[in-house]
Design an enzyme around this catalytic site. Structure first.
Site, PDB file in Angstrom:
ATOM      1  N   HIS A 303      -3.492   1.659  -9.537  1.00  0.00           N
ATOM      2  CA  HIS A 303      -2.806   0.402 -10.368  1.00  0.00           C
ATOM      3  C   HIS A 303      -3.434  -0.108 -11.481  1.00  0.00           C
ATOM      4  O   HIS A 303      -3.172  -1.256 -11.823  1.00  0.00           O
ATOM      5  CB  HIS A 303      -2.212  -0.649  -9.087  1.00  0.00           C
ATOM      6  N   ARG A 306      -5.349  -3.316 -10.946  1.00  0.00           N
ATOM      7  CA  ARG A 306      -4.614  -4.823 -10.792  1.00  0.00           C
ATOM      8  C   ARG A 306      -4.414  -4.883  -9.393  1.00  0.00           C
ATOM      9  O   ARG A 306      -3.799  -5.738  -8.886  1.00  0.00           O
ATOM     10  CB  ARG A 306      -3.630  -4.772 -11.487  1.00  0.00           C
TER      11      ARG A 306
END
Length: 417
Positions: A303, A306
């Site tokens: 991600h 994140r």
């Protein structure tokens, strides 16, 4: 030594004066030769809160740093005396060609970063012949994104990214809208049972809805153009909401479902007849489990750093995942995102086993630096870097890339034990 003054006609072939570019934005984009140049320009032109939303990661941002270091550790192994006068950067992905071996990843809140937002992104992607993925948290409707893509280039490829919500009926409804709009593939993100803790966002007031702290207000003052665009354009609309389906706060409260399991991929297949891509794979075991369900592609992704800090770095996983799927004779494609900042990064990922890649921040920096033109500039920078890297490697076609063309520094060090 005899000296004399130079004659004008002798100097003319040796010197070319640079044409002045009057508009600041155009001059910035022309002078940006790398994605890092665009990142610096984006930081100057964008208030701190939205810029750090795009630029930051979870907790101590260790995953974010490791992803970049992994690509910096790549060693290329060129072959010389090869005919690379004609190149092909086309990559078949999900059964159809893309002009370049990357697409634009699904990204939320894009119009908060620049009001041109997803409609700018999908139009430049369509012009470049690459796919564009719309996030569930995208700030343009499914219908508007699909329509813009087709108006720009008939046959342009658009994909939709989905979180499997607690409310399955709402998930099913947005899936139906994506299908009705003609979107080609469904990307199911599976690494968000809960939202990650992004400390930069908390400190900057980037909450839902945004919390305007005194510091956040003061930091936006040097950016009147951003404020003017934000306040004088259409209010933010979200891809997963129609005009009457509720608030963004309600959407967030129903979005992430910590009870989702691999069995829910079967439910997805019942709702969607096109290609299915599963994004957020972070181990060889999960890659094999998910591929065994018959999905069309998996994305090795943390991600963008994140979600879980200290998560595995996708580039580190890539060779083992690619080899494991080859051993099983799986037809599931392996894609990669997280950490890509250059065309050479993309070439390295392809050589190490990826079929395709997705870019996120690399595109956002261009968008923040110059709107639609900046987004187009980011794609152009990556394209030229891919082509140059291929030629210097002695590779005329992406299908010629093999593991022999790229290794990691760590792979070449003697065992210290």
């Amino acid at each position: 030594m005899r000296r004399r003054l130079p004659r004008p006609h002798e100097l003319a072939p040796l010197i070319r004066f640079k044409q002045p570019v009057l508009r600041s934005r155009d001059r910035t984009l022309a002078d940006s030769l790398t994605i890092e140049d665009l990142a610096r320009a984006a930081k100057r032109r964008t208030p701190r809160m939205p810029f750090e939303y795009a630029d930051g990661g979870a907790d101590d941002e260790i995953s974010l740093l490791r992803a970049r270091l992994a690509f910096r550790d790549v060693v290329f192994h060129p072959s010389v005396l090869r005919d690379v006068s004609k190149l092909s950067t086309v990559r078949n992905v999900l059964g159809s060609p893309a002009a370049l071996p990357f697409g634009i990843a699904p990204i939320g809140f894009t119009r908060l970063l620049h009001t041109a937002g997803e409609l700018a992104g999908v139009s430049v992607a369509a012009e470049a012949g690459i796919p564009f993925a719309l996030s569930t948290m995208g700030t343009a409707s499914v219908e508007d994104v699909a329509r813009t893509a087709q108006q720009t280039a008939p046959g342009a490829r658009t994909w939709f990214q989905l979180y499997i919500w607690k409310d399955r009926d709402r998930s099913a409804e947005v899936i139906r809208r994506a299908a009705a709009a003609g979107m080609e593939a469904l990307i199911v993100t599976v690494d968000v049972p809960v939202g990650g803790r992004r400390l930069r966002d908390v400190r900057n007031g980037m909450t839902v809805p945004p919390t305007l702290t005194p510091r956040a207000v003061l930091e936006t003052i040097p950016h009147p153009a951003w404020w003017f665009d934000f306040l004088t354009t259409e209010p933010l609309a979200f891809a997963a909401l129609d005009r009457s389906s509720g608030s963004i706060r309600e959407l967030f409260e129903s979005m992430f479902d910590a009870s989702v399991t691999i069995d829910d991929l079967g439910w997805i297949r019942q709702q969607w007849s096109g290609p299915v891509v599963v994004k957020g794979i972070q181990s060889v075991e999960d890659a094999l489990r998910v591929a065994a369900t018959g999905v069309d592609a998996i994305v090795l992704s943390n991600h963008g750093g994140r979600q879980l800090d200290r998560a595995p770095t996708p580039l580190d996983l890539l060779p083992d995942v690619a080899e494991a799927l080859r051993a099983r004779q799986s037809t599931t494609e392996v894609w990669l995102d997280s950490g890509i900042r250059s065309g050479s990064d993309i070439v390295a990922a392809l050589a190490m086993g990826a079929r395709f890649t997705l870019i996120g921040r690399a595109y956002l920096y261009g968008l923040m630096a110059g709107g639609r033109l900046g987004a187009a500039r980011s794609i152009e920078i990556l394209r030229t870097e891919i082509e140059r890297t291929m030629q210097l490697l002695g590779v005329a076609d992406l299908d010629e890339l093999e593991p022999k063309h790229a290794s990691r520094l760590a792979d070449r060090r003697p065992d210290s034990s």
